[in-house]
Enzyme design. Structure first.
Site, PDB file in Angstrom:
ATOM      1  N   GLU A  79       5.169  -5.775   7.332  1.00 22.33           N
ATOM      2  CA  GLU A  79       4.521  -7.044   6.987  1.00 22.33           C
ATOM      3  C   GLU A  79       5.042  -8.185   7.844  1.00 22.33           C
ATOM      4  OE1 GLU A  79       3.689  -9.935   3.132  1.00 22.33           O
ATOM      5  OE2 GLU A  79       5.567  -8.825   3.234  1.00 22.33           O
ATOM      6  N   GLU A 122       0.599 -11.413  -5.046  1.00 24.42           N
ATOM      7  CA  GLU A 122       1.900 -11.984  -4.714  1.00 24.42           C
ATOM      8  C   GLU A 122       1.774 -13.499  -4.632  1.00 24.42           C
ATOM      9  OE1 GLU A 122       5.514 -10.533  -1.896  1.00 24.42           O
ATOM     10  OE2 GLU A 122       3.804 -11.409  -0.848  1.00 24.42           O
TER      11      GLU A 122
END
Length: 268
Positions: free
Chosen positions: A152, A249
């Site tokens: 990520e 998130e």
């Protein structure tokens, strides 16, 4: 939680680091289930024994969507991961093995291998070469386990020194190392800040995407609190070949349960 968009269903997983934070961590599992979720994710399960995590998941009827590799102590060079930190190879390898052990024990199909911060004064090309070598080693450990590793990028506004710069770089590393074992964690919030053009980039990279996370921008709140057109973004994700979980998130602006009203607005 399964939500029908205009193009089909998407599967949403509650991120227990960000959501239900009004409750102690162990109580968040039941709270997520009561809110309609059937899967959860969070960065760090390591504060509890894997057996206890498994009990919490089973008791709430939840699946584990994703965990991260361990982060270093607060204030350390590896606080956001060890992959880009020269000299931290032993810590990186131990963290990957621990993450794979936990993922196997609790049934998590995806592990986010944190890249970490590039130390000031370290040559960027040297740090990147070390990172790629680390990911290659991690892929060797994960191969054959049924667990996919994901990489990520974090946007440079929020974390200027984070080693992994873009979704495209993450995809190139995955392709070079082992695209069957390593993929991209496509976080729409980070992608929007670093480059925008989210839908086109997602559709171009989707063969390499192993996990998706979402939050709105600015503010990193729930969809509908910022500029990202999530009705269209999630509909295009639903229409794509990606069929994994989408991790929420974000930091709820309106409260965790109250803030879930956005899921009604995206329904097709």
């Amino acid at each position: 939680m399964i939500v029908e968009t205009a193009s089909g269903p998407v599967r949403l997983a509650a991120n227990l680091k960000w959501m239900f934070t009004e409750l102690p961590f162990e109580q968040r599992f039941d709270a997520a289930a009561a809110a309609g979720f059937t899967a959860v994710e969070y960065a760090s399960p390591y504060e509890l024994p894997a057996e206890r995590i498994r009990e919490l998941l089973a008791g709430a009827g939840l699946a584990q969507a994703l965990i991260n590799t361990p982060a270093g102590p607060a204030g350390s060079a590896t606080v956001m991961g060890a992959g880009f930190v020269p000299g931290a190879g032993e810590e990186f390898r131990a963290g990957v093995l621990q993450a794979l052990e936990y993922a196997t024990a609790i049934g998590a199909p995806v592990v986010h291998v944190m890249a970490g911060l590039r130390p000031e004064g370290v040559d960027p090309q040297l740090a990147f070469a070390g990172y790629v070598a680390h990911i290659g080693w991690a892929a060797e450990q994960a191969r054959g386990t049924g667990i996919r590793l994901v990489l990520e990028p974090i946007n440079k506004r929020d974390q200027p020194r984070y080693g992994l710069a873009t979704m495209e770089t993450a995809a190139a590393v995955a392709e070079a190392v082992d695209p069957e074992t390593v993929g991209v964690l496509f976080d729409v919030y980070h992608a929007q800040i670093d480059g925008g053009n989210v839908i086109e980039r997602f559709e171009r990279l989707v063969p390499r995407i192993g996990h998706v996370q979402i939050a709105d921008n600015p503010g990193r709140g729930e969809p509908g609190t910022g500029e990202i057109a999530y009705e269209r973004v999630l509909a295009r994700i639903a229409a794509s070949e990606y069929d994994g979980w989408i991790g929420l998130e974000y930091g709820p602006v309106a409260g965790t349960v109250e803030g879930l009203g956005w899921t009604e607005r995206i329904r097709g």
